[in-house]
Write an enzyme that holds these catalytic residues in place. Structure first.
Site, PDB file in Angstrom:
ATOM      1  N   ASP A  12       0.830  -1.207   0.000  1.00 58.24           N
ATOM      2  CA  ASP A  12       0.000   0.000   0.000  1.00 58.24           C
ATOM      3  C   ASP A  12       0.866   1.259   0.000  1.00 58.24           C
ATOM      4  OD1 ASP A  12      -2.416   1.355  -0.025  1.00 58.24           O
ATOM      5  OD2 ASP A  12      -2.575   1.420   2.154  1.00 58.24           O
ATOM      6  N   ASN A  60     -11.179  -2.765  -4.842  1.00 56.44           N
ATOM      7  CA  ASN A  60     -10.493  -1.741  -5.634  1.00 56.44           C
ATOM      8  C   ASN A  60     -11.240  -1.375  -6.923  1.00 56.44           C
ATOM      9  OD1 ASN A  60      -7.150  -2.827  -4.628  1.00 56.44           O
ATOM     10  ND2 ASN A  60      -8.356  -1.118  -3.839  1.00 56.44           N
TER      11      ASN A  60
HETATM   12  C1  IPE Z   1      -5.329  -2.679   0.090  1.00 55.64           C
HETATM   13  O1  IPE Z   1      -5.059  -1.338  -0.075  1.00 55.64           O
HETATM   14  C2  IPE Z   1      -5.356  -3.371  -1.227  1.00 55.64           C
HETATM   15  C3  IPE Z   1      -4.091  -3.481  -1.920  1.00 55.64           C
HETATM   16  C4  IPE Z   1      -2.929  -3.067  -1.522  1.00 55.64           C
HETATM   17  C5  IPE Z   1      -4.147  -4.145  -3.193  1.00 55.64           C
HETATM   18  P1  IPE Z   1      -6.231  -0.233  -0.203  1.00 55.64           P
HETATM   19  O2  IPE Z   1      -5.543   1.049  -0.411  1.00 55.64           O
HETATM   20  O3  IPE Z   1      -7.203  -0.662  -1.222  1.00 55.64           O
HETATM   21  O4  IPE Z   1      -6.917  -0.335   1.231  1.00 55.64           O
HETATM   22  P2  IPE Z   1      -7.765   0.730   2.045  1.00 55.64           P
HETATM   23  O5  IPE Z   1      -8.813   1.269   1.123  1.00 55.64           O
HETATM   24  O6  IPE Z   1      -6.823   1.788   2.513  1.00 55.64           O
HETATM   25  O7  IPE Z   1      -8.313  -0.043   3.201  1.00 55.64           O
HETATM   26  C1  IPE Z   2      -1.789   0.218  -3.275  1.00 56.23           C
HETATM   27  O1  IPE Z   2      -1.545   1.570  -3.333  1.00 56.23           O
HETATM   28  C2  IPE Z   2      -1.996  -0.383  -4.630  1.00 56.23           C
HETATM   29  C3  IPE Z   2      -3.385  -0.765  -4.932  1.00 56.23           C
HETATM   30  C4  IPE Z   2      -4.376  -0.768  -4.090  1.00 56.23           C
HETATM   31  C5  IPE Z   2      -3.667  -1.168  -6.286  1.00 56.23           C
HETATM   32  P1  IPE Z   2      -2.731   2.630  -3.289  1.00 56.23           P
HETATM   33  O2  IPE Z   2      -3.161   2.903  -4.683  1.00 56.23           O
HETATM   34  O3  IPE Z   2      -3.809   2.175  -2.383  1.00 56.23           O
HETATM   35  O4  IPE Z   2      -1.979   3.878  -2.704  1.00 56.23           O
HETATM   36  P2  IPE Z   2      -2.523   4.907  -1.604  1.00 56.23           P
HETATM   37  O5  IPE Z   2      -2.967   4.090  -0.431  1.00 56.23           O
HETATM   38  O6  IPE Z   2      -3.642   5.659  -2.238  1.00 56.23           O
HETATM   39  O7  IPE Z   2      -1.342   5.758  -1.298  1.00 56.23           O
HETATM   40 MG    MG Z   3      -4.156   2.432  -0.408  1.00 61.87          MG
END
Ligand code: IPE
Ligand code: IPE
Ligand code: MG
Length: 236
Positions: A12, A60
Site C-alpha cells: 500500500d 479496488n
Molecule cells: C489494500 O489497499 C489493497 C491493496 C494493496 C491491493 P487499499 O488502499 O485498497 O486499502 P484501504 O482502502 O486503505 O483499506
Molecule cells: C496500493 O496503493 C496499490 C493498490 C491498491 C492497487 P494505493 O493505490 O492504495 O496507494 P494509496 O494508499 O492511495 O497511497
Molecule cells: Mg491504499
C-alpha cells in the site's frame, strides 16, 4: 535468525508516493511493480519459500475507471517486462483471486505466467488480484458444496484445501506498508496466527532496509499459537 517461511504483503501507498512527487497515481503503481520485483528477489535470497502480495482487492473496483484500467494494463506490461527475469531466477508464479471479472487478455497473461514458471522451486510468488478474504472463504465453501462434501466432513483442514492459497502454508509474517493499520480484507482465513508488521514506508520505497527491520522484528516475536510462552515451554 529465524526467517519466515511465508511472507504476505499488503503493498500500500503507491498513490501517496506519486502524489508527493506531483505525479499521477499511475506513476506510483508503476514504481510499485519495480518494488515488487526487488522484493521477490530479496525474499528468495533470504530463504523465504512463499511470498504472497496483495495487488488488487475485490474492493479496488470502486476506484475511478481510469485508475482501474491503468492497473489492468500495467499488469500486462509488467508480465511482458519481468516474466522472463523472474522465471530465470527460479520464481514460481501463482495468481489467486476471482478471474471471472477480468479481461480475456489478462486471464491469458496469468495463465502464461503460471505455466511458464510451474516447474520452478526457489520461491513461490502468489499474486492476489481481484482477491478478497471474504471472497476466498465463500468460493471455498461453494466448491466444497458443489463437490458434495458432507457437512460432517467439512472441518478446518478440509475447507483449507479449497482456499485460494492451499498450495502454501499459512503466512508467518504479514506486512503492510503505507501506514494504515488494517487488514483491508486480505488473508482473513490464513492470517489467523500471522505476526503482523506495519510500516509507514510507502510501497514504492520498500527495500532491503524495511525487509531487514520486518525480519528482525519477526525473529524477536514469541509465537505461542494459544499455548504457553517459550520460557515455559523450555521448563516443561
Ligand atoms: C489494500 O489497499 C489493497 C491493496 C494493496 C491491493 P487499499 O488502499 O485498497 O486499502 P484501504 O482502502 O486503505 O483499506
Ligand atoms: C496500493 O496503493 C496499490 C493498490 C491498491 C492497487 P494505493 O493505490 O492504495 O496507494 P494509496 O494508499 O492511495 O497511497
Ligand atoms: Mg491504499
Amino acid at each position: 535468525m529465524t526467517v519466515p517461511r511465508h511472507v504476505a504483503i499488503v503493498m500500500d501507498g503507491n498513490g501517496r508516493w506519486a502524489k508527493k512527487r506531483f505525479m499521477p497515481r499511475f506513476f506510483g503503481h508503476k514504481a510499485g511493480v519495480d518494488a515488487l520485483v526487488r522484493t521477490v528477489l530479496s525474499c528468495a535470497d533470504r530463504g523465504v519459500d512463499y511470498l504472497t502480495v496483495f495487488a488488487f482487492s475485490s474492493e479496488n473496483w470502486k476506484r475511478p475507471t481510469e485508475e482501474v484500467s491503468g492497473l489492468m494494463g500495467l499488469v500486462l506490461v509488467a508480465v511482458a517486462k519481468y516474466l522472463g527475469k523472474l522465471a530465470d531466477k527460479g520464481v514460481r508464479i501463482r495468481i489467486v483471486g476471482d478471474r471471472d471479472q477480468v479481461s480475456d487478455k489478462l486471464r491469458q497473461a496469468w495463465e502464461q505466467a503460471e505455466a511458464s514458471t510451474a516447474h520452478n522451486t526457489r520461491i513461490t510468488l502468489s499474486v492476489a488480484f481481484n482477491y478478497g478474504g471474504r471472497w476466498d472463504i465463500v468460493q471455498a465453501c461453494r466448491q466444497a458444496i458443489s463437490e458434495g462434501v458432507p457437512a460432517a466432513e467439512l472441518d478446518e483442514a478440509k475447507l483449507n484445501q479449497y482456499m485460494a492459497l492451499s498450495h502454501a502454508p499459512d503466512p508467518d509474517l504479514f506486512i503492510r506498508t503505507g501506514g494504515e493499520v488494517r487488514i483491508s480484507n486480505f488473508l482473513l482465513w490464513q492470517a489467523a496466527y500471522s505476526e503482523l508488521f506495519f510500516s509507514d514506508c510507502l510501497w514504492p520505497e520498500f527495500g532491503d532496509a524495511e525487509l531487514d527491520a520486518a525480519f528482525a522484528e519477526y525473529a524477536r516475536r514469541d509465537r505461542r499459537f494459544g499455548a504457553v510462552d517459550s520460557a515455559q515451554r523450555a521448563q516443561a
